[in-house]
Design a protein around this motif. Structure first.
Motif, short mmCIF file in Angstrom:
data_model
loop_
_atom_site.label_atom_id
_atom_site.label_comp_id
_atom_site.label_asym_id
_atom_site.label_seq_id
_atom_site.Cartn_x
_atom_site.Cartn_y
_atom_site.Cartn_z
N ALA A 12 -20.49 49.80 -87.79
CA ALA A 12 -19.02 49.75 -87.80
C ALA A 12 -18.48 48.35 -87.55
N THR A 13 -19.33 47.45 -87.12
CA THR A 13 -18.86 46.09 -86.85
C THR A 13 -19.11 45.20 -88.07
N ARG A 24 -22.06 53.74 -85.76
CA ARG A 24 -21.23 54.92 -85.53
C ARG A 24 -21.83 56.10 -86.28
N SER A 26 -21.23 60.34 -87.10
CA SER A 26 -20.27 61.43 -87.00
C SER A 26 -20.74 62.65 -87.76
N TYR A 80 -12.56 60.08 -83.38
CA TYR A 80 -11.88 59.48 -84.54
C TYR A 80 -11.87 60.42 -85.73
N GLU A 87 -21.37 56.57 -80.66
CA GLU A 87 -21.41 55.16 -81.04
C GLU A 87 -22.46 54.48 -80.19
N PHE A 117 -15.44 57.71 -92.58
CA PHE A 117 -15.05 58.23 -91.26
C PHE A 117 -13.57 58.57 -91.26
N THR A 118 -12.76 57.66 -91.82
CA THR A 118 -11.32 57.89 -91.85
C THR A 118 -10.99 59.05 -92.78
N GLY A 456 -18.12 52.06 -92.51
CA GLY A 456 -18.07 52.10 -91.05
C GLY A 456 -16.69 52.36 -90.50
N LYS A 457 -15.66 52.36 -91.41
CA LYS A 457 -14.29 52.61 -90.92
C LYS A 457 -13.89 54.02 -91.28
#
Ligand SMILES: Nc1nc2c(ncn2[C@@H]2O[C@H](COP(=O)(O)OP(=O)(O)OP(=O)(O)O)[C@@H](O)[C@H]2O)c(=O)[nH]1
Ligand SMILES: [Mg+2]
Length: 457
Positions: A12-13, A24, A26, A80, A87, A117-118, A456-457
């Protein structure tokens, strides 16, 4: 409840060297995967409460340590994505994070797609599409103002406006359908006039939302500020003076700048795209002709136009033509080289906003900055405080919805019998409005939004 049965993972970075790198994960298997890859004192991650932080390490399948990490546990729905999320925060750097990710993938996760993820947060109902887009706006924000507006949008302010409009139109649609149940001669005399009035109100509300587009466009993309004028008047000197560094070549040879030179620049929180252009003139040189063509194209689409004139020389017909073609609310005229004497008088420039400069010494640059801010905040209705404002996607859908409402209006007004068709148009409008927040969506719509995100977002 999550709508997905697989578990996704990504770094995610941002790539590169940094203090920490975060992997991350999920989905329904997130905690099982944590149990498998993460070692620490008991209890296991799956036996821990939500929102706990545990120190430990990630091991490979043979029990060799890959990295010393901190594990964050966020159980559904308080995460999220509204799914179980873990994480893993490891030491920064590409290699360590990739090794952790590979371990997590080997343990059963699937590599996440951009924005997935979003997207899950949206499909699981935690945020709507307008809020999801705000996440992207926030990541891309190039100024304080843009970031503040994105946060407001993420909190749901803009979504509320869209939802109110949607609900209002739903109630109108219901009333339209209700009139269909009446035989023509029994319809109350006030029914249709009232409908017309409410449709007009819906039209006005859409107009209000559309009026925020300028601000949204400027905060998201930056205001396009184009520096133009005849050759040698000091355009490149202006670009350098505003940026405070020696970006473009300056010389006394007219026609120095051929290509457009664009630089990002934040002025009092407002992001700008500053563009230096080739001097406007007729020329035999093919390269310069192309430069002039590009300059004109940029002027056409500019939000603000800085038009430079050499004040020490008399205005000629070319300047007069250029000035006549400009909209005064989108233009600042700069009389440069006043150190060489001022032959051009302000009265010759009609109602234009005029700033006098001597850019060779930096004189007047602050006045130019003030004039730019003044024009952007008044002429282009940028509000004093940043507000969540509509994007280009929202604008297109709102215009479609308004088209439907206007057709319904004229159907009811002109041909009182045509309420059935009007009801159809209102349903179309509702569908368009629904696509803004995602009440209505299809795969291509989601793909077009989320593919712009990073992994990652
Ligand atoms: N005296 C005086 N000279 C200036 C001033 N501003 C710029 N100049 C000079 O004018 C000349 C042209 O400046 P540029 O910035 O290259 O002009 P330009 O408009 O970009 O020119 P082109 O790229 O050829 O279209 C240079 O020699 C600058 O040093 C000023 O305020 N006073
Ligand atoms: Mg130049």
């Amino acid at each position: 409840m999550s709508s997905f049965d697989d578990t996704i993972a990504a770094i995610a970075t941002a790539p590169g060297e940094g203090g920490v790198a975060i992997v991350r994960v999920s989905g329904p298997d997130a905690l099982r995967i944590a149990d498998e890859v993460f070692r620490s004192a008991a209890p296991k991650p799956s036996e821990r409460a939500t929102h706990t932080i545990v120190h430990g390490h990630v091991d490979d399948a043979d029990g060799n340590e890959l990295d010393d990490v901190v594990l964050l546990i966020m159980r559904a729905p308080q995460s999220y994505t509204a799914e179980d999320v873990i994480e893993i925060q490891g030491h920064g750097g590409n290699v360590a994070a990739k090794r952790i990710l590979r371990r997590v993938l080997d343990a059963g996760a699937r590599a996440a797609e951009p924005g997935e993820f979003t997207k899950r947060a949206f499909i699981n109902g935690r945020i709507d599409l307008v809020q999801a887009e705000a996440v992207l706006d926030l990541v891309h924000a190039g100024s304080e103002r843009a970031a503040a507006a994105a946060v407001e949008q993420l909190e749901g302010k803009l979504s509320r406006s869209f939802n109110e409009l949607y609900d209002f139109l739903v109630s109108i649609a219901a009333d339209v359908e209700a009139t269909l149940d009446f035989p023509d001669d029994e319809l109350p005399a006030t029914a249709l006039p009232e409908l017309l009035q409410r449709l007009n109100t819906a039209d006005e509300r859409i107009g209000q939302l559309l009026s925020t587009w300028d601000e949204g466009h400027i905060l998201r993309e930056g205001a396009l500020v184009v520096i133009s004028g005849k050759p040698n008047v000091g355009k490149s000197t202006m670009l350098n003076a505003l940026l405070g560094r020696d970006r473009a070549i300056v010389s006394q040879v007219p026609g120095t700048t051929r290509d457009t030179i664009e630089e990002k620049y934040v002025l009092e929180g407002i992001p700008l795209r500053l563009v230096d252009t080739a001097g406007l003139r007729e020329t035999e040189c093919e390269v310069e002709q192309e430069g002039v063509r590009r300059a004109r194209a940029h002027i056409q689409k500019s939000d603000l136009h800085l038009y430079l004139i050499d004040a020490s020389k008399a205005l000629d017909d070319d300047d007069r033509d250029h000035l006549a073609a400009m909209k005064s609310e989108k233009c600042v005229v700069v009389l440069n080289k006043v150190d060489l004497g001022q032959v051009v008088r302000s009265e010759q420039l009609k109602d234009a906003t005029v700033v006098r400069t001597s850019l060779l010494t930096g004189g007047g640059v602050d006045e130019v900055r003030r004039a730019v801010i003044g024009k952007l905040t008044s002429g282009i209705s940028l509000s004093a405080v940043p507000h969540a404002s509509i994007s280009e996607r929202h604008r297109r859908l709102l215009v479609e919805a308004r088209g439907g409402i206007r057709e319904a209006l004229s159907l009811i007004r002109d041909e009182a019998g045509n309420v059935v068709l009007a009801a159809d148009r209102i349903r179309d409008s509702l569908e368009n409005l629904g696509m803004i927040t995602g009440k209505v969506y299809h795969d291509e719509l989601l793909a077009s939004i989320f593919s712009r995100f990073c992994v990652g977002k």
